[in-house]
Each structure stands twice: as C-alpha cells, then as structure tokens.
Motif scaffolding. Sequence first.
Motif, mmCIF file in Angstrom:
data_model
loop_
_atom_site.group_PDB
_atom_site.id
_atom_site.type_symbol
_atom_site.label_atom_id
_atom_site.label_comp_id
_atom_site.label_asym_id
_atom_site.label_seq_id
_atom_site.Cartn_x
_atom_site.Cartn_y
_atom_site.Cartn_z
ATOM 1 N N GLY A 1 1.101 -1.469 -9.439
ATOM 2 C CA GLY A 1 -0.177 -0.782 -9.307
ATOM 3 C C GLY A 1 -1.046 -1.258 -8.167
ATOM 4 N N LEU A 2 -0.804 -2.469 -7.665
ATOM 5 C CA LEU A 2 -1.560 -2.981 -6.519
ATOM 6 C C LEU A 2 -1.514 -2.004 -5.359
ATOM 7 N N ALA A 3 -0.332 -1.504 -5.041
ATOM 8 C CA ALA A 3 -0.167 -0.610 -3.899
ATOM 9 C C ALA A 3 -0.969 0.671 -4.071
ATOM 10 N N ASP A 4 -0.959 1.221 -5.285
ATOM 11 C CA ASP A 4 -1.736 2.433 -5.566
ATOM 12 C C ASP A 4 -3.229 2.171 -5.405
ATOM 13 N N ALA A 5 -3.677 1.028 -5.939
ATOM 14 C CA ALA A 5 -5.106 0.721 -5.922
ATOM 15 C C ALA A 5 -5.628 0.540 -4.506
ATOM 16 N N ALA B 1 0.863 -1.180 0.000
ATOM 17 C CA ALA B 1 0.000 0.000 0.000
ATOM 18 C C ALA B 1 0.901 1.233 0.000
ATOM 19 N N VAL B 2 0.629 2.164 -0.901
ATOM 20 C CA VAL B 2 1.416 3.402 -0.901
ATOM 21 C C VAL B 2 0.966 4.267 0.273
ATOM 22 N N GLU C 1 -16.176 3.053 6.989
ATOM 23 C CA GLU C 1 -15.056 2.908 7.913
ATOM 24 C C GLU C 1 -14.094 1.878 7.339
ATOM 25 N N VAL C 2 -12.924 2.344 6.940
ATOM 26 C CA VAL C 2 -11.976 1.493 6.225
ATOM 27 C C VAL C 2 -10.665 1.403 6.995
ATOM 28 N N ARG C 3 -10.140 0.192 7.073
ATOM 29 C CA ARG C 3 -8.821 -0.029 7.647
ATOM 30 C C ARG C 3 -8.000 -0.865 6.670
ATOM 31 N N ILE C 4 -6.694 -0.673 6.720
ATOM 32 C CA ILE C 4 -5.759 -1.432 5.887
ATOM 33 C C ILE C 4 -4.794 -2.153 6.806
ATOM 34 N N VAL C 5 -4.444 -3.395 6.480
ATOM 35 C CA VAL C 5 -3.387 -4.086 7.198
ATOM 36 C C VAL C 5 -2.380 -4.613 6.179
ATOM 37 N N ILE C 6 -1.102 -4.297 6.408
ATOM 38 C CA ILE C 6 -0.008 -4.783 5.569
ATOM 39 C C ILE C 6 1.135 -5.212 6.486
#
Length: 492
Positions: free
Chosen positions: A18-22, A10-11, A36-41
């Motif tokens: 492009g995965l990271a941008d998307a 994720a950028v 309500e959005v969360r990201i986990v990397i």
Amino acid sequence: MKILMTASEAVPYAKTGGLADAVSALSLALAKLGHEVRIVIPRYYGINRGELTQVEGAMGVHVGGGEEWCAVYTTALPGSPKKNPVKVFFIDHEKFFGRDGIYGTPAEPDFLDNPRRFTFFCRAAFQLCRKTSWYPDVLHAHDWPTALVPVFLKFGERHGEFANTVSVLTIHNLGYQGIYSKDNFWYTNLGWNDFYAAGFEDWNMMNLLKAGLYSADKLNTVSPNYAEETKTHVQGFRLDGVLRHRSADYMGILNGIDSGLWNPKTDDLLPQKYSVQDMSGKAKAKEALQREFSLSGKSDVPIIGMVTRLTGQKGVGALFGPAYGSAWSICRDMNLQFVLIGTGESWCENELRSLSGRLSNFKAQIGYSENQSHLIEAGADFFLMPSQYEPCGLNQMYSLAYGTLPIVRNTGGLADTVSNYNEEKGTGTGFMFNDLTPSAIYNTVGWAVWAYYNRPKHIEAMRIRGMKQDFSWEKSAKVYIAMYESALNPAP
C-alpha cells in the motif's frame, strides 16, 4: 507549497504494498489542490528507461567518503492535472538498483547492501534538488528506506537553499524498521556523535527508522487509531517510547482510496456498473464471481471474500492454521461460499490448496489478479480481514465503496473505518471482533451470516450506509497540508 516525496515505491512504477499507492495518490491529491509536488524513487531494473526522459548530465552523490555517480530520469505521473503535473524523478544507479526486487528476492529476502542502497538514495534526493535548482518547502519521507532524509536534513543539510525546508516522516508499517549492522554507518558520511544524537543506536545495531523518528520535524502514520496503538508496548515494536516522546509532533492521518479506480459507478472491470440508486450490478457481479471460481450459482447464499497477503500480520494463522484454523469449520458448518486470492507464506498457500480440494464451497487462487480483485470486492457479500495489526488497510474501504460489508478485527485503521453492527438498531457498516483467535473469527462470521439470513433489511441499509462514506484522498490531503503548515510555522 513545494513538496518532494522521497519514497522507495510509487505506482505505477514499483509496488510491493500500500505504500506505493499512498505515495502516488497523495501526490496527485496535493497537486489537484494547487501544490507543486515531485516524487523521487529509485530506477529499478523493471522500470523501462525507454519510457522516461533523461535529465542531462550525470549526478555525483557524496557517500562513504567518496562519490557515487548516477543518472536521473523523469516523467509525469499518470493522472496528473494538466496545468500542474506531478513530476517523477528516477535515480538510476545500476549497482544498487539494476536488479530484480525492491528490497530483496525470494532467494535473498533482504539484500545485504540495503543500508547502503538507501543511504545513497536519500543523499541523492538532496543532490537532485541542487541539480534541478528546485528546493522544496517540505521533504516528505516514507518508511525506513527514506528515513535518512530527515536525518540528513537535520544533521548537515539545513543551510543555504535548504535553510527553511522542513521534514515529515510517514510510518506506513512500524513492523519494518531497517535494522542493520552499524558497520554500515560510515557510509552515511555522518559523524559518530550524530549516530547517538540522531537515535540510530539500537542494541548495538543501526536502526534507520528510529533515527528518522528522532530527526523529522513532524511524524504521522496512516490512521488515527494506529497512531495510538504504536505508542503502546504491544504494537510499538520497541519504538513506542520514541513515539510517546514525540507525541506532540505525531498524529494519524487516514489513507484515502483512489475513487477513480475503486468506484462501482465507473469500474470497467465489472460485468455491470452500479450505484446506491441502482444495485442490480452487484447481483451481476456475484453471478460472475461464482462462475469465475466454479461455485454453484446460488444467489441467496452469502459469499465471504478475501484479497490478502498470506502473512502473519494478516491473521492467516488463526484462520487457516492446519488443525486449528477456523476456515474449515466455517465452511463446514455454515451455508456460505468462501473466495480468496492471495500469495505469501508457503505453508498457507499449501493449506489453501488443500482446503480448495476438500471443500466444495471454498475456492482459493494463489497469486494476484486485478480483475479478480475488483470482482471479489463487488460480488462478495462480506469481506474478511482478521488482521493481527493493520496500520490503515485499504480493502475494507474498497469493500464499503462497493456495498460489501467488512468483517474485521478491531485494530488500527480497521477500527477507524468500520462501525460495528447493532442488532437492535440495524446501525453500523460491518462486523467486528477483538481477539485474534479461531473462535472469535468463527463466531463473528457466523454473526454476519445470521444477519444476512435473518435481518436482510439491516444488511441492505448497512450496504447503502457504507457506499455513502467519503474515503477520498482529497479529504486526507487537506489534513496533510495542515501538518505541513504547522511544521513550517511552528507554534511559539
């Protein structure tokens, strides 16, 4: 709606494509629409812990018949709405992620322990929800590294707090599937009955993406045309049968572009900003591009631009193949200039250096520069993308936004975003060809150059038409929301 994005990139934290941008752009668009959005990397070696906040207490993850312990860090995604920020969580496990490279390094392109690294990470996503007492309505997985998330949900986790959670798996590139020895399967803590029920089996190997495609409630890829192509033998990479089987739950949703970053009206990396109402800044960008790459400053000569990975998928064999590629003939026979930046396969890098030394109107730089990338998009007259296959593609959309006409192969997302030029009517937004051959590329570039010199009014109208199109993430995010809702409320 509560949505957890599980991703390997994720950028601005980790990116190979492009995965990271998307992942980041879609998350921001969903948050701006009120979700309500969360990201986990993973917390890779290159992500500085000092810029993150540690979540109190270690976290145990059940894998391989035991437990692996890790730390969790968090921060807010840059650009988040102030009232509804996207929280990003990082799983910090030194043995698995404290190294250079995301999936591998030049010396070891595919880490031997990748199946265990990402099995652990997918298990950790569920533990993170428990640790933070936050349970999503939608678990959204991206590509093979997180394809085990829908598998774990279906075969073990869909009870208690996850009883009403659904899963979505997005295919960003079907060519990468995570195929490894099934000797790694024990590490998932799933039973051998699940190995076959979930669809892991792949010629006596373990295919992570295939299992995810069997297990997710909904599937999508990143353009409508690519969704259809992946259901064919030619572009299905041996998973076309699975996708045809799941076709009722499978769709294509076109990626958007970050219009805050890629917008000639606001782009600080350009010598002069411009818009449909005033295109003078594009001429300034062309002058700056010619100076940057030491090309003669002829304003009336068309420039072909490329920003690309130098890999077979991008069609570089037909364009730059020694003794048979068309680039040499294009630059020798046509009154144009050709500018490229990119990195990739060593044979192609060497050929580009050779062409740069032998041709006065061809300039290539090995590597990547954000400044030069923006300058090429703005200063070039045409942008060449002869892709073998292209799930979505972003550069053709950047080009259209900057009034630069794409020259593309009729495939995947390129076909969804570019309309072919009609000589009689002057309609279209670019130039398209079907066969990935040197002659097809040569002829189509020649067609575009002919139009540049002989149909200038058509070229100008095509530029304006392209710049007026809407490739925003908000448009795409609304389609994702509809897909989430259909998963949560399936038709009887």
